[in-house]
Design a protein around this motif. Sequence first.
Motif, PDB file in Angstrom:
ATOM      1  N   VAL A   1       1.007  -1.037  -0.320  1.00 35.99           N
ATOM      2  CA  VAL A   1       0.057   0.210   0.045  1.00 35.99           C
ATOM      3  C   VAL A   1       1.020   1.168  -0.029  1.00 35.99           C
ATOM      4  CG1 VAL A   1      -1.892   1.150   1.145  1.00 35.99           C
ATOM      5  CG2 VAL A   1      -1.748  -1.361   1.431  1.00 35.99           C
ATOM      6  N   PHE A   2       0.949   2.067  -1.162  1.00 32.32           N
ATOM      7  CA  PHE A   2       1.511   3.190  -1.025  1.00 32.32           C
ATOM      8  C   PHE A   2       1.098   4.353  -0.807  1.00 32.32           C
ATOM      9  CE2 PHE A   2       4.306   0.297  -3.571  1.00 32.32           C
ATOM     10  CZ  PHE A   2       5.539   0.750  -3.523  1.00 32.32           C
TER      11      PHE A   2
ATOM     12  N   VAL B   1       8.824  14.540   1.503  1.00 37.93           N
ATOM     13  CA  VAL B   1       9.791  14.284   2.528  1.00 37.93           C
ATOM     14  C   VAL B   1      11.336  14.936   2.067  1.00 37.93           C
ATOM     15  CG1 VAL B   1       8.769  12.025   3.156  1.00 37.93           C
ATOM     16  CG2 VAL B   1      10.368  12.240   1.195  1.00 37.93           C
ATOM     17  N   GLU B   2      11.964  14.939   3.345  1.00 42.71           N
ATOM     18  CA  GLU B   2      13.187  15.504   2.734  1.00 42.71           C
ATOM     19  C   GLU B   2      14.204  14.315   2.642  1.00 42.71           C
ATOM     20  OE1 GLU B   2      15.476  17.687   5.868  1.00 42.71           O
ATOM     21  OE2 GLU B   2      16.378  18.966   4.252  1.00 42.71           O
ATOM     22  N   ASN B   3      14.978  14.327   1.724  1.00 44.00           N
ATOM     23  CA  ASN B   3      16.121  13.207   1.400  1.00 44.00           C
ATOM     24  C   ASN B   3      17.338  14.014   1.133  1.00 44.00           C
ATOM     25  OD1 ASN B   3      14.158  10.854   1.332  1.00 44.00           O
ATOM     26  ND2 ASN B   3      13.568  11.882  -0.435  1.00 44.00           N
ATOM     27  N   CYS B   4      18.461  13.495   1.805  1.00 39.28           N
ATOM     28  CA  CYS B   4      19.706  13.759   1.580  1.00 39.28           C
ATOM     29  C   CYS B   4      20.581  12.804   1.118  1.00 39.28           C
ATOM     30  CB  CYS B   4      20.496  14.466   2.883  1.00 39.28           C
ATOM     31  SG  CYS B   4      19.418  15.756   3.510  1.00 39.28           S
TER      32      CYS B   4
ATOM     33  N   ARG C   1       7.026  12.082  -2.759  1.00 39.20           N
ATOM     34  CA  ARG C   1       7.589  10.864  -3.043  1.00 39.20           C
ATOM     35  C   ARG C   1       6.711   9.606  -2.623  1.00 39.20           C
ATOM     36  NH1 ARG C   1      14.158   9.531  -2.172  1.00 39.20           N
ATOM     37  NH2 ARG C   1      14.794  10.831  -3.859  1.00 39.20           N
ATOM     38  N   SER C   2       6.122   8.841  -3.562  1.00 37.25           N
ATOM     39  CA  SER C   2       5.448   7.514  -3.162  1.00 37.25           C
ATOM     40  C   SER C   2       6.472   6.401  -2.530  1.00 37.25           C
ATOM     41  CB  SER C   2       4.904   6.740  -4.405  1.00 37.25           C
ATOM     42  OG  SER C   2       4.241   7.684  -4.982  1.00 37.25           O
ATOM     43  N   ARG C   3       5.955   6.022  -1.116  1.00 40.29           N
ATOM     44  CA  ARG C   3       6.578   5.168  -0.416  1.00 40.29           C
ATOM     45  C   ARG C   3       5.570   4.188   0.190  1.00 40.29           C
ATOM     46  NH1 ARG C   3       7.951   8.258   5.159  1.00 40.29           N
ATOM     47  NH2 ARG C   3       5.900   8.242   5.712  1.00 40.29           N
ATOM     48  N   PRO C   4       5.987   2.836   0.438  1.00 43.43           N
ATOM     49  CA  PRO C   4       5.323   2.151   1.199  1.00 43.43           C
ATOM     50  C   PRO C   4       4.817   2.200   2.491  1.00 43.43           C
ATOM     51  CG  PRO C   4       7.203   0.912   0.346  1.00 43.43           C
ATOM     52  CD  PRO C   4       7.409   2.309   0.164  1.00 43.43           C
TER      53      PRO C   4
END
Lengths: 404, 342
Positions: free
Chosen positions: B39-40, B45-48, B62-65
């Motif tokens: 289920v997404f 979000v912040e990614n580094c 972003r799509s994430r589970p």
Amino acid sequence: MLKTILAAALVSTALAGPAYAACAFRNDVPIKSLTAAFDAWKAVTAAMAECGNVQAELDQEFRRKQPDAFAANPALYQLGGVANGTLTPLLNAGTIRPLDDLVAKYGQNLTPNQLIRIDGRIMAVAMMVNAQHFMYRSDILQELGIQPPKTYDEVLAAAERIRASGKMQHPLGGTFKAGWDLAQEFNNMFLGFGGSFTNANNTPAVNGPAGVRALEMLKRLSTYMDPEYLAADSTAVQRSFQQGRIAMANLWASRAGALDNPAESQVVGKVAMAAAPIAMAGGKPATTLWWDGFVVARNIPDAQADAAFRVAMEGIDEEMVRANNAAAVWLIKGYQPNRLAEGAIQSAMGGAPNYPSTTVMGLMHAAIGEKIADFMTGRRDATQTLADIEASYLVKAREAGLVR
Amino acid sequence: MKPGTFAAFVAPSVVLMILFIAGPLVSVLVQSFYVTRQVFETTTVENCTPGFLAPVCTTEARSRPKQKPGGGVETETVFVGFEAYRLLLQPDAVAAAFAPGGGGFERLLTIDFYKALRFTLTFTLITLPLVIGLGLAIALAVDAAAKRLRGVLIFASLLPFIITPVIGALAIRWLFIGDGILTAALEAILQRDIALFAEGWTIEILMLFYRVWHVAPFAFVVFYAALQTVDQDTLESAIIDGASRTERLRYVVIPHLMPLIVFVALIHLMDSYRVFEEVIGFSSQAHRISLQWLTFSFLMPDETGNRSISRASASSMLTMVGIIILLIPLLMRTWRDHRRKR
């Protein structure tokens, strides 16, 4: 695949050489790690082993083994070595733990640049960067009076001149092995032509001018390669360089050290490093930036995670970097960039994008890997191949639940 | 035998067959109708990630589970009916291929399933007569050799069969790939550049050759054993009747071997329809794939750790249907023989 399995090696405590000063603490918790098997990991795991009770498994097939091994409870390994791409399955399955508290406790020597943050939390600690960039035989190009190519059109022109000079029939090398490798070459080229893989709603968007131009460029490059290029992985290209059979290739920075290793290379000092070529005027270097680093399993007791993290920190400390400066483009304090690192650094300075650790990218990469060989062998034309890739991506995305 | 005793004797094997054959088959069939997916959720979000000198941080959607509170991710299983079969067989693309201007067979063979089916069928049907013919020829040759030599000959002929299939395939691959010693030798003799692994058909020939080389010893051993039981009186009377060597072979030896030829054919059909080691050993994925390899590729986790269990199940069901269709003529023949004897 099989030969990489055969290449898998076990480095145990007993094998660790006395090359480095001993570990700062005595580790008495048994720690197992599963990482890739290239030189940088050999150096890091050897340094970890000095702490005692560390069993390091180095295996180029780690990407197949890691998801299941980490999903087990308790996890079969406490430490895993990952890169941008291989982080995705572990993130998706939720089998690695956030490292914020461990970094606060033991990570005094880490730089902010090493912390991989996903959704605000530190999920991995990077130790090096890697990128495919341009490598060329400076002696051959100089002899023929060819300027080091900056764009892919210049690469093709240079290849033509080398071939015409009779020095080499197949002057170009490339990691064009059908599947993941070839798909990665497409990714580099596609981004180089300014493409973007998906739309905002996760539907595919490769079937466009950038995709067609990327495919056509790959095919033009392949005409200067050994005809068996669809079986050439990184190791094969590295060997071709070492044996003086190719003059130019876009190859991983982590392979550069081996070209200067007199024990296995006939071209020591003759291969120069440069940024990845540019695909179109005004574009960025056609490559993606990768990092390699550590993750810690979720399904283990906290005490074990603690010990595992400390051991990992010993593995990526300054001493290790000083002793293995040339093994990689390290992100660790004390690293002195040498000429072998120029290619990766120039590519990054030129604005090459990071390879995203996302499900979308993972599915797209897999779909491209499945379908792209049909274009190279001539069974499908460019637009047909791109349509196939999009269809395959959609099937995967629906199966994964990403697209409804 | 009393029915009760009979039941007691067969019960253990019936139980085991249900447990290890029927059970898994039903489970695979059921799995081919369901898809389990994550289920997404889409979050910002912040990614580094590392950059040079400073990290590169991006904030984006972003799509994430969806994660479960206690660890792990949420999944859901939905019934999809024949969707997996449709994705494999692609009836729409097949119809389009055979519509006017659709590309016909050439287009059909770019669809994974039909590409795999084409190779698997050719592989099976070409190697079958070669294996039986070569096995019979070796058996006859060894049978005619001097008694003292036979032990050595049998041992030497069996060697290819003993080698682990993948290792054998790899060995042949290394002999021919790139500048392997045999390719280099051929290049020296023919004075031209040869790249056997650059084209599909050359790899296919190597794969066929390898399978025949590997399996012929099996046919040989079976036929050789049977040759020892040929009725010598019949043979001698055939000689007295003036039958030539070929006639004796045709009218006495072959009919005697026939049940075993059918047996070897059955085993070989089942085995080679599941061709797999050759694809791995020769790394032929870019050019040639088999049905079994297709199932395998669905089962391997992709770059996101996802396995296409549903399509893999459908693909193995289709493979099984294919084997049954291939075996029907031979099974019918065995059945007829069986009936006649009763």
